[in-house]
Design an enzyme around this catalytic site. Structure first.
Site, PDB file in Angstrom:
ATOM      1  N   ASP A 193       0.821  -1.217   0.000  1.00 15.47           N
ATOM      2  CA  ASP A 193       0.000   0.000   0.000  1.00 15.47           C
ATOM      3  C   ASP A 193       0.862   1.278   0.000  1.00 15.47           C
ATOM      4  O   ASP A 193       1.671   1.480   0.891  1.00 15.47           O
ATOM      5  CB  ASP A 193      -0.872  -0.058   1.270  1.00 15.47           C
ATOM      6  CG  ASP A 193      -1.731   1.180   1.512  1.00 15.47           C
ATOM      7  OD1 ASP A 193      -1.973   1.949   0.564  1.00 15.47           O
ATOM      8  OD2 ASP A 193      -2.175   1.358   2.665  1.00 15.47           O
ATOM      9  N   HIS A 368      -3.587   4.489   7.143  1.00 15.22           N
ATOM     10  CA  HIS A 368      -2.524   3.929   6.296  1.00 15.22           C
ATOM     11  C   HIS A 368      -1.151   4.152   6.920  1.00 15.22           C
ATOM     12  O   HIS A 368      -0.884   5.206   7.485  1.00 15.22           O
ATOM     13  CB  HIS A 368      -2.548   4.574   4.912  1.00 15.22           C
ATOM     14  CG  HIS A 368      -3.837   4.339   4.182  1.00 15.22           C
ATOM     15  ND1 HIS A 368      -4.034   3.264   3.348  1.00 15.22           N
ATOM     16  CD2 HIS A 368      -4.999   5.034   4.183  1.00 15.22           C
ATOM     17  CE1 HIS A 368      -5.261   3.314   2.854  1.00 15.22           C
ATOM     18  NE2 HIS A 368      -5.866   4.381   3.342  1.00 15.22           N
TER      19      HIS A 368
HETATM   20 ZN    ZN Z   1      -7.908   1.541   0.008  1.00 15.63          ZN
HETATM   21 ZN    ZN Z   2      -9.093   0.958   3.192  1.00 15.96          ZN
END
Ligand code: ZN
Ligand code: ZN
Length: 553
Positions: A193, A368
């Site tokens: 990510d 994140h």
């Molecule tokens: Zn996402």
């Molecule tokens: Zn997500």
């Protein structure tokens, strides 16, 4: 079989934020990871959502074994209704993710035909030639997993969305051990990510917002409106706990947040004491100082409960002078205008607005991982090859640089949607390109049925034409000047009765709105668009692109 290679083919999410979708293929077996949507940019005005073009999957229909979901955010599951309607394959996800998927498929009347299979972190399952181990990760949503996919040439690890939160409010911390174990087994390829690759350091855990939110609860004397993303289950739990602590009852307003809280209660992620949650119609009988109102609309969505409350047009949510409105969320780029418009309305009602502008302390944290977490993952799993996922080109580029600087992967590659990466135990190379693209879907959020949904590619748009209602509003008075005009392109302008009725619809929508709403062009455009769309669909069986234009006088 011995010289066969594994192919990794991103179909969405590499080169844009959203519509995450990636295919892994070995011989006659394909698995798909995630099936997301994207909310359109300004250029795609009049389109509601965008999903990846799955021509590649359709051309290889007989090989697709299933879609495996990492978590329940829209950019990972939102494309499912459109994808399943063209390619009905089994869908694998965790309990919470599937609860979201069920609701979504039910809305689109696809649930009866869908095959949904629950997966558990730590329990490996087989899909064609692949064997997949879901691993618990932490994120702003609950029940999220990374996927370790065992293939004939080695392990591919897809992180999904994650941050490393070791004290997650739901009691399920990030599974560091499982990633370290993978590192020992040897990982061929890590797909990670990229969302927060620009942020130095570590992302704070979900509990980091508690002290500041606690202060705000303590200092608030009147009603407290609390708005967060409807999928922020951790945040919702924290808000409920604080309400209980500070003696406030909780009313939940807004369809998305109401749905989410119901699922979260059913599955035990929030467990409010009896009597804590009240029905919105009990707000008026409860003292202001004893109320927390969870309300949807942190992004200034024109038809959301908060936007409507801000213009004094919500049945239950009334904002009075001295009330506090707390936006526990970030401003998603592109939504600034809409959010500040709502904040202006709230200020006009003399509410105290607290949002994440850097001056109010830690009232929101990202879901994140930041740079240190990305480095940590790389050093835990020690992949031979590395490819960043989830991001615009520049994020992918930064992430490539970050991974290279660790000195760990033997080869780091930047892939974009459609690139085919071919791997064996020793090598990884870009070997081709498949067709990808964006499919625009017009799915009126105010309509409740699927018949109002249409896949709209550019060709289709040409066929159904363009419909431009032009309204002149006096900004100072909020009064409409003259009659609405309507200009059309490629649409039955030669039907005077239809055009007259359409003008009446616009006039009626305008009349039935408050002065304050009429001064809010975002709200007005959305209302006019929704009403006209229903009218044209019913009376002309057409779905032109409707773009209301408001002239300010
Ligand atoms: Zn996402
Ligand atoms: Zn997500």
């Amino acid at each position: 079989m011995s010289n066969e290679k594994l192919q990794v083919i991103p179909l969405g999410g590499l080169g844009e934020f959203g519509m995450n979708c990636l295919a892994l293929r070995f011989g006659d077996d394909i698995v798909v990871i995630d099936a997301g949507l994207m909310f359109p940019e300004e250029e795609l005005l009049g389109v509601d959502i965008v999903v990846p073009d799955i021509t590649y999957l359709i051309e290889n229909r007989s090989k697709v074994r299933g879609i495996v979901l990492t978590h329940g955010h829209e950019d990972h599951i939102g494309g499912l209704p459109w994808i399943l309607s063209e390619l009905n394959v089994p869908v694998y996800g965790t309990e919470f993710t599937l609860a979201y998927v069920e609701g979504k498929l039910d809305e689109h009347r696809l649930l009866d035909d869908a095959e949904l299979i629950e997966i558990l972190p730590g329990r490996r399952f087989n899909l064609g030639i692949f064997s997949i181990m879901p691993i618990r990760v932490t994120h702003s949503l609950v029940d999220c997993v990374a996927l370790a996919i065992h293939t004939p040439v080695g392990i591919v690890l897809h992180t999904g969305d994650f941050k490393i939160d070791l004290s997650s409010p739901d009691g399920h911390p990030f599974d560091l051990q499982a990633f370290a174990d993978l590192g020992k087994q040897g990982v061929l390829l890590l797909l990670q990510d990229s969302t927060n690759v620009d942020r130095p350091g570590f992302t704070p855990g979900e509990k980091a917002v508690i002290p500041r939110l606690d202060d705000i609860f303590a200092q608030t004397r009147k009603k407290l409106f609390f708005s967060c993303f409807s999928s922020s289950i951790h945040r919702m739990k924290i808000a409920l706990d604080l309400a209980h602590k500070h003696g406030r009852k909780v009313a939940i307003i807004g369809r998305s947040i109401d749905n989410a809280s119901e699922i979260a209660q059913d599955l035990g992620y929030i467990d409010p004491p009896a009597g804590l949650i009240i029905h919105p119609n009990q707000i008026k009988d409860t003292p202001a100082s004893k109320l927390l109102i969870l309300i949807s609309g942190t992004q200034g969505e024109p038809m959301s409960a908060l936007s409507r409350a801000a213009v004094n047009n919500h049945k239950f949510a009334k904002i009075d002078p001295g009330d506090t409105v707390l936006l526990s969320s970030r401003v998603i780029p592109g939504n600034e205008k809409a959010i500040y418009r709502v904040i202006d309305h709230l200020e006009r009602r003399d509410a105290k607005v607290i949002h994440d502008d850097g001056t109010h302390g830690l009232i929101h944290v990202s879901g994140h991982g930041s740079q240190e977490e990305l480095r940590m993952m790389i050093s835990l799993v020690r992949p031979k090859f590395f490819v960043p996922v989830h991001g615009d080109y520049r994020h992918l580029k930064r992430h490539v640089e970050l991974a290279q600087a660790t000195g760990i992967p033997e080869k780091v590659m930047l892939l974009e949607d459609g690139d085919v990466l071919s791997l064996d135990r020793e090598t990884a190379q870009k070997t081709g390109k498949v067709a990808t693209g964006r499919v625009c879907i017009d799915n009126n959020s105010t309509a409740d049925v699927v018949e109002d949904t249409v896949i709209r590619d550019r060709k289709h748009l040409g066929e159904d034409g363009l419909f431009l209602p032009i309204i002149a509003i006096n900004r100072a008075t909020g009064k409409v000047e003259g009659l609405p005009e309507i200009t059309t392109r490629g649409f039955a302008a030669d039907d005077p009765e239809l055009m007259r009725n359409a003008r009446d619809i616009v006039a009626r929508t305008l009349n039935e709105s408050s002065d304050e709403e009429r001064r809010d062009y975002g709200v007005m455009k959305d209302k006019i668009r929704g009403d006209l769309k229903r009218f044209l669909q019913k009376n002309a069986n057409r779905r032109p692109l409707i773009m209301p234009i408001i002239l300010e006088l």
